[in-house]
Motif scaffolding. Sequence first.
Motif, PDB file in Angstrom:
ATOM      1  N   PHE A  10       0.805  -1.222   0.000  1.00  0.00           N
ATOM      2  CA  PHE A  10       0.000   0.000   0.000  1.00  0.00           C
ATOM      3  C   PHE A  10       0.841   1.276   0.000  1.00  0.00           C
ATOM      4  CE2 PHE A  10      -3.113  -3.123   1.245  1.00  0.00           C
ATOM      5  CZ  PHE A  10      -4.264  -2.677   0.592  1.00  0.00           C
ATOM      6  N   LYS A  11       2.160   1.111   0.003  1.00  0.00           N
ATOM      7  CA  LYS A  11       3.097   2.240  -0.056  1.00  0.00           C
ATOM      8  C   LYS A  11       2.871   3.227   1.082  1.00  0.00           C
ATOM      9  CE  LYS A  11       3.941   1.883  -4.960  1.00  0.00           C
ATOM     10  NZ  LYS A  11       3.017   1.112  -5.735  1.00  0.00           N
ATOM     11  N   VAL A  12       2.756   2.681   2.296  1.00  0.00           N
ATOM     12  CA  VAL A  12       2.636   3.491   3.518  1.00  0.00           C
ATOM     13  C   VAL A  12       3.718   3.052   4.492  1.00  0.00           C
ATOM     14  CG1 VAL A  12       0.170   3.925   3.220  1.00  0.00           C
ATOM     15  CG2 VAL A  12       0.909   1.920   4.513  1.00  0.00           C
ATOM     16  N   ASP A  13       3.942   3.855   5.523  1.00  0.00           N
ATOM     17  CA  ASP A  13       5.039   3.577   6.456  1.00  0.00           C
ATOM     18  C   ASP A  13       4.602   2.994   7.797  1.00  0.00           C
ATOM     19  OD1 ASP A  13       7.103   4.473   4.730  1.00  0.00           O
ATOM     20  OD2 ASP A  13       6.556   6.542   5.209  1.00  0.00           O
ATOM     21  N   HIS A  15       1.027   1.182  10.240  1.00  0.00           N
ATOM     22  CA  HIS A  15      -0.326   0.629  10.224  1.00  0.00           C
ATOM     23  C   HIS A  15      -1.375   1.733  10.365  1.00  0.00           C
ATOM     24  CE1 HIS A  15       1.974  -3.090  11.215  1.00  0.00           C
ATOM     25  NE2 HIS A  15       1.278  -3.460  10.170  1.00  0.00           N
ATOM     26  N   ALA A  16      -1.039   2.791  11.091  1.00  0.00           N
ATOM     27  CA  ALA A  16      -1.957   3.928  11.204  1.00  0.00           C
ATOM     28  C   ALA A  16      -2.167   4.581   9.834  1.00  0.00           C
ATOM     29  CB  ALA A  16      -1.401   4.948  12.200  1.00  0.00           C
ATOM     30  N   GLU A  17      -1.087   4.715   9.067  1.00  0.00           N
ATOM     31  CA  GLU A  17      -1.200   5.259   7.711  1.00  0.00           C
ATOM     32  C   GLU A  17      -2.010   4.328   6.823  1.00  0.00           C
ATOM     33  OE1 GLU A  17       2.367   6.532   5.699  1.00  0.00           O
ATOM     34  OE2 GLU A  17       3.144   7.420   7.545  1.00  0.00           O
ATOM     35  N   LEU A  18      -1.870   3.028   7.030  1.00  0.00           N
ATOM     36  CA  LEU A  18      -2.635   2.052   6.255  1.00  0.00           C
ATOM     37  C   LEU A  18      -4.130   2.222   6.511  1.00  0.00           C
ATOM     38  CD1 LEU A  18      -2.893  -0.352   4.369  1.00  0.00           C
ATOM     39  CD2 LEU A  18      -2.403  -1.834   6.327  1.00  0.00           C
ATOM     40  N   ILE A  19      -4.520   2.383   7.769  1.00  0.00           N
ATOM     41  CA  ILE A  19      -5.931   2.586   8.096  1.00  0.00           C
ATOM     42  C   ILE A  19      -6.437   3.872   7.440  1.00  0.00           C
ATOM     43  CG2 ILE A  19      -7.572   3.047   9.970  1.00  0.00           C
ATOM     44  CD1 ILE A  19      -6.644   0.117   9.758  1.00  0.00           C
ATOM     45  N   PRO A  26     -11.701   4.184  -0.637  1.00  0.00           N
ATOM     46  CA  PRO A  26     -12.612   3.031  -0.646  1.00  0.00           C
ATOM     47  C   PRO A  26     -12.803   2.395  -2.025  1.00  0.00           C
ATOM     48  CG  PRO A  26     -13.845   5.068  -0.458  1.00  0.00           C
ATOM     49  CD  PRO A  26     -12.388   5.432  -0.314  1.00  0.00           C
ATOM     50  N   ASP A  27     -12.510   3.124  -3.088  1.00  0.00           N
ATOM     51  CA  ASP A  27     -12.700   2.586  -4.432  1.00  0.00           C
ATOM     52  C   ASP A  27     -11.451   1.931  -5.009  1.00  0.00           C
ATOM     53  OD1 ASP A  27     -15.371   3.430  -4.475  1.00  0.00           O
ATOM     54  OD2 ASP A  27     -14.772   5.437  -5.123  1.00  0.00           O
ATOM     55  N   ASN A  28     -10.342   1.975  -4.273  1.00  0.00           N
ATOM     56  CA  ASN A  28      -9.097   1.361  -4.708  1.00  0.00           C
ATOM     57  C   ASN A  28      -9.262  -0.160  -4.729  1.00  0.00           C
ATOM     58  OD1 ASN A  28      -6.431  -0.018  -3.788  1.00  0.00           O
ATOM     59  ND2 ASN A  28      -5.781   1.934  -4.677  1.00  0.00           N
ATOM     60  N   GLU A  29      -8.805  -0.792  -5.783  1.00  0.00           N
ATOM     61  CA  GLU A  29      -8.966  -2.246  -5.925  1.00  0.00           C
ATOM     62  C   GLU A  29      -8.292  -3.025  -4.801  1.00  0.00           C
ATOM     63  OE1 GLU A  29     -10.966  -4.061  -7.954  1.00  0.00           O
ATOM     64  OE2 GLU A  29     -11.714  -2.075  -8.505  1.00  0.00           O
ATOM     65  N   ARG A  30      -7.115  -2.610  -4.388  1.00  0.00           N
ATOM     66  CA  ARG A  30      -6.426  -3.306  -3.293  1.00  0.00           C
ATOM     67  C   ARG A  30      -7.193  -3.150  -1.983  1.00  0.00           C
ATOM     68  NH1 ARG A  30      -0.620  -1.376  -5.146  1.00  0.00           N
ATOM     69  NH2 ARG A  30      -0.070  -3.138  -6.462  1.00  0.00           N
ATOM     70  N   VAL A  31      -7.746  -1.970  -1.762  1.00  0.00           N
ATOM     71  CA  VAL A  31      -8.548  -1.731  -0.560  1.00  0.00           C
ATOM     72  C   VAL A  31      -9.770  -2.641  -0.572  1.00  0.00           C
ATOM     73  CG1 VAL A  31      -9.997  -0.038   0.636  1.00  0.00           C
ATOM     74  CG2 VAL A  31      -7.734   0.628  -0.200  1.00  0.00           C
ATOM     75  N   LYS A  32     -10.431  -2.724  -1.710  1.00  0.00           N
ATOM     76  CA  LYS A  32     -11.606  -3.603  -1.830  1.00  0.00           C
ATOM     77  C   LYS A  32     -11.224  -5.056  -1.541  1.00  0.00           C
ATOM     78  CE  LYS A  32     -14.005  -0.829  -5.300  1.00  0.00           C
ATOM     79  NZ  LYS A  32     -14.465  -0.831  -6.705  1.00  0.00           N
ATOM     80  N   GLU A  47     -15.855  -0.436  10.271  1.00  0.00           N
ATOM     81  CA  GLU A  47     -16.234  -0.190  11.654  1.00  0.00           C
ATOM     82  C   GLU A  47     -14.984   0.017  12.519  1.00  0.00           C
ATOM     83  OE1 GLU A  47     -18.651  -3.388  13.028  1.00  0.00           O
ATOM     84  OE2 GLU A  47     -20.286  -2.917  11.653  1.00  0.00           O
ATOM     85  N   ALA A  48     -13.961  -0.774  12.288  1.00  0.00           N
ATOM     86  CA  ALA A  48     -12.733  -0.676  13.080  1.00  0.00           C
ATOM     87  C   ALA A  48     -12.031   0.652  12.823  1.00  0.00           C
ATOM     88  CB  ALA A  48     -11.802  -1.835  12.755  1.00  0.00           C
ATOM     89  N   ALA A  49     -12.071   1.126  11.602  1.00  0.00           N
ATOM     90  CA  ALA A  49     -11.392   2.376  11.246  1.00  0.00           C
ATOM     91  C   ALA A  49     -12.057   3.589  11.870  1.00  0.00           C
ATOM     92  CB  ALA A  49     -11.336   2.533   9.728  1.00  0.00           C
ATOM     93  N   ASP A  50     -13.331   3.460  12.220  1.00  0.00           N
ATOM     94  CA  ASP A  50     -14.053   4.582  12.831  1.00  0.00           C
ATOM     95  C   ASP A  50     -13.736   4.764  14.298  1.00  0.00           C
ATOM     96  OD1 ASP A  50     -15.266   5.259  10.459  1.00  0.00           O
ATOM     97  OD2 ASP A  50     -17.061   4.076  10.839  1.00  0.00           O
TER      98      ASP A  50
END
Length: 51
Positions: A10-13, A15-19, A26-32, A47-50
């Motif tokens: 996901f090219k983030v540094d 887990h917080a950035e990943l969330i 939400p429309d990204n294929e990898r996210v889906k 729900e967890a991200a909220d």
Amino acid sequence: MQKDKLLEIFKVDSHAELIEYIKNNPDNERVKEIKELLLMFDINIDEAADK
């Protein structure tokens, strides 16, 4: 120390950035795909991200 492969995908540094990435893309294929996979284990990332 070896970098977390999921973070690399996901090219983030962190887990917080990943969330944040998941929440903001939400429309990204990898996210889906990861949301679908987690739902197989009864984990609703929306729900967890909220929290």
